[in-house]
Design a protein around this motif. Sequence first.
Motif, mmCIF file in Angstrom:
data_model
loop_
_atom_site.group_PDB
_atom_site.id
_atom_site.type_symbol
_atom_site.label_atom_id
_atom_site.label_comp_id
_atom_site.label_asym_id
_atom_site.label_seq_id
_atom_site.Cartn_x
_atom_site.Cartn_y
_atom_site.Cartn_z
ATOM 1 N N GLY A 84 0.837 -1.194 0.000
ATOM 2 C CA GLY A 84 0.000 0.000 0.000
ATOM 3 C C GLY A 84 0.869 1.240 0.000
ATOM 4 O O GLY A 84 2.090 1.173 0.173
ATOM 5 N N ALA A 85 0.234 2.397 -0.169
ATOM 6 C CA ALA A 85 0.985 3.645 -0.258
ATOM 7 C C ALA A 85 1.757 3.948 1.021
ATOM 8 O O ALA A 85 2.871 4.472 0.977
ATOM 9 N N ASP A 86 1.189 3.627 2.169
ATOM 10 C CA ASP A 86 1.864 3.926 3.427
ATOM 11 C C ASP A 86 3.193 3.188 3.541
ATOM 12 O O ASP A 86 4.152 3.705 4.127
ATOM 13 N N ALA A 87 3.261 1.974 2.993
ATOM 14 C CA ALA A 87 4.482 1.179 3.087
ATOM 15 C C ALA A 87 5.642 1.840 2.346
ATOM 16 O O ALA A 87 6.810 1.633 2.685
ATOM 17 N N LEU A 88 5.323 2.659 1.348
ATOM 18 C CA LEU A 88 6.381 3.345 0.604
ATOM 19 C C LEU A 88 7.105 4.373 1.472
ATOM 20 O O LEU A 88 8.234 4.744 1.177
ATOM 21 N N GLY A 89 6.462 4.841 2.514
ATOM 22 C CA GLY A 89 7.030 5.909 3.324
ATOM 23 C C GLY A 89 7.784 5.460 4.550
ATOM 24 O O GLY A 89 8.206 6.290 5.358
ATOM 25 N N ALA A 90 8.002 4.149 4.719
ATOM 26 C CA ALA A 90 8.707 3.659 5.906
ATOM 27 C C ALA A 90 10.115 4.228 5.974
ATOM 28 O O ALA A 90 10.830 4.260 4.979
ATOM 29 N N GLU A 147 -0.252 0.462 -14.659
ATOM 30 C CA GLU A 147 0.974 1.067 -14.136
ATOM 31 C C GLU A 147 0.659 2.272 -13.256
ATOM 32 O O GLU A 147 1.336 2.508 -12.241
ATOM 33 N N VAL A 148 -0.366 3.024 -13.616
ATOM 34 C CA VAL A 148 -0.787 4.152 -12.775
ATOM 35 C C VAL A 148 -1.333 3.635 -11.454
ATOM 36 O O VAL A 148 -1.000 4.158 -10.374
ATOM 37 N N ARG A 149 -2.162 2.593 -11.507
ATOM 38 C CA ARG A 149 -2.721 2.046 -10.270
ATOM 39 C C ARG A 149 -1.630 1.447 -9.394
ATOM 40 O O ARG A 149 -1.745 1.467 -8.153
ATOM 41 N N ALA A 150 -0.575 0.905 -10.015
ATOM 42 C CA ALA A 150 0.532 0.338 -9.233
ATOM 43 C C ALA A 150 1.230 1.403 -8.406
ATOM 44 O O ALA A 150 1.882 1.087 -7.403
ATOM 45 N N ALA A 151 1.100 2.659 -8.808
ATOM 46 C CA ALA A 151 1.658 3.780 -8.039
ATOM 47 C C ALA A 151 0.627 4.351 -7.075
ATOM 48 O O ALA A 151 0.841 5.428 -6.504
ATOM 49 N N PHE A 152 -0.492 3.634 -6.904
ATOM 50 C CA PHE A 152 -1.558 4.024 -5.962
ATOM 51 C C PHE A 152 -2.211 5.339 -6.358
ATOM 52 O O PHE A 152 -2.687 6.101 -5.521
ATOM 53 N N CYS A 153 -2.199 5.591 -7.677
ATOM 54 C CA CYS A 153 -2.884 6.751 -8.243
ATOM 55 C C CYS A 153 -4.070 6.267 -9.077
ATOM 56 O O CYS A 153 -4.149 5.099 -9.445
#
Length: 442
Positions: free
Chosen positions: A351-357, A392-398
Amino acid sequence: MKDVRLAYGRNGIVVRVPDDAVIVTATDLPGLPDEANAVIEALRAPVEGPPLSELVATAARNTARIGSARDGGGARGPRVAVVFPDLTRPMPNRTVLPPLLAELERAGAGPECVELLCATGTHRQATPEEMVELVGPDIAGRYAIHQHRADDDHVEVGRVDGTPVRIDRRYVEADMRILTGFVEPHFFAGFSGGPKGACPGLAALETILEAHSPSRIADPRATWLITEGNPVHDFVRAAVALVPPAMSLDVAINQRRELTAVFAGPLPAGHVEACRFVEQTSVQSVGAPFDVVLSTNGGYPLDRNLYQAVKGMAAAERVVRAGGTIVMAAECADGTPKGGAFGRLLAAAPGADALGAVDGPSETDRWQAQVLSRVLHHSEVWLHSRGLTDDEVRAAFCRPVDDLSEAVAEALDTARHDIGAVGARLGVLPYGPLTVASATTS
C-alpha cells in the motif's frame, strides 16, 4: 470556462477549467537579449574569485610543474572536466556549453584538454542520438563525453557523517573542474544546481544512498527553498567541498528555457546568489489551500517518467487541502521508467503507506517513494499519462484518468459534496515544480 495550456511532453496539452480557477506561475522574466554573451560576461566577472581565464592559467602552471613526473615532461594543457546535467533536466546545455567551451579554448584549454562529464546520478545513460540532442552535434563531435555510472570508477575523497564520499575518477583527477547547472526549487534538496552536479550527479551509489537516506528525506527541513539546515543539502554541500570545482556556472531559465540570469564563481558563493535570484521569481502565495490542484511536471524532459513526475505532485501537495485531489498531467514517455528501481519498489509495496517507511536500509529510488507516500497520505492523485498503462498508474496508488477536463470537473464536484460548499477552489500549476506555490494555514 476557459482553456489553460499545461506543460506536458514536448507539445503541451490544453485543459478546460472554470473561469474562477487560479492559475499559478512563476514570474515570467524575459530571456536575456544575448545569452552567449551573458555566459561569457559571467565567466569573466564572477560573483567571487578569479575569472575563468586565470583559473585555466593557474591549472596550466600546476600541470606544467607536475608534468615531468606524470607523463615524461611532455607539454600539454590542463585536463579540464566540465560537468553538465543529464537528459532528465531542462538545462539549456546547447545554450550554455558553447560559450563556456569557447572561453576555455581562448584561455588555452581546447577540445584536446576538455572532457565533458554527464551527471547522471543513478539515472540511465543517454543514447548517442539523445546525447546529440542534449549538447548539439558540434560539441558531440569535437569533445570527449563521459556519462557517469554510479557503479563504475570512483575515488574516495573523504567522509561526511561517517559515510565514504566517492566521486567519479575523471572529475577527481582533473586538473580543473567546472560544474554547470540550472537552479530551480527542489522538493527535498532546497534548490537544484550548484554542488548537486557532483553529488549526486557524479557520486557512487553508496554516497548517493546516504545523501538520500530515509531519515534525511523524512526530515521536515528537507524541502523546497531550504539549503542551510536541510540534511540533504548539508550532506551534498559537505561532500562536494571535499573535492570542489574551480568554478560553478549556474543559470536561471524561464518557461521557454531561455536564460534569465547567469551566475559564476566558486561554491557556495555563485550558487547562493543564483538561489536568491530564483527564490524571488519562482515563489507565489495563493492564500488558502485549494480543494483541487491541477499540476504537471514541467513538460519534456522533466516529465519523461513517473519517477520524475513525483516532483510535480509534491509541488501540488503544498497548496491542496488535506483530503483534496491532485489531478496530475505527466507524459512519462519512458514509463515508470521501465526496469527501474522505482517500479520495483512500487510493485513490492502492499500500500501507499508502506512506501514511506523510514526504517531499514537506504536503497535506490526509495527517496522518491517516500515523497510519493507522503503526497498520497495528504491527498488523492489522479494521473493522466500517455506513456503509462492504467495498471501502471494504479501500481503507483494513483487513479488513471483519460480526459483531464472531465477529471477536473469530477474532482470539483466531489469536493463540493465533501465540504458542502458550492465554491470549491481549483488551483492550476501549468509548469508544476518550476513554480513553488505557498498556501496560508489557519
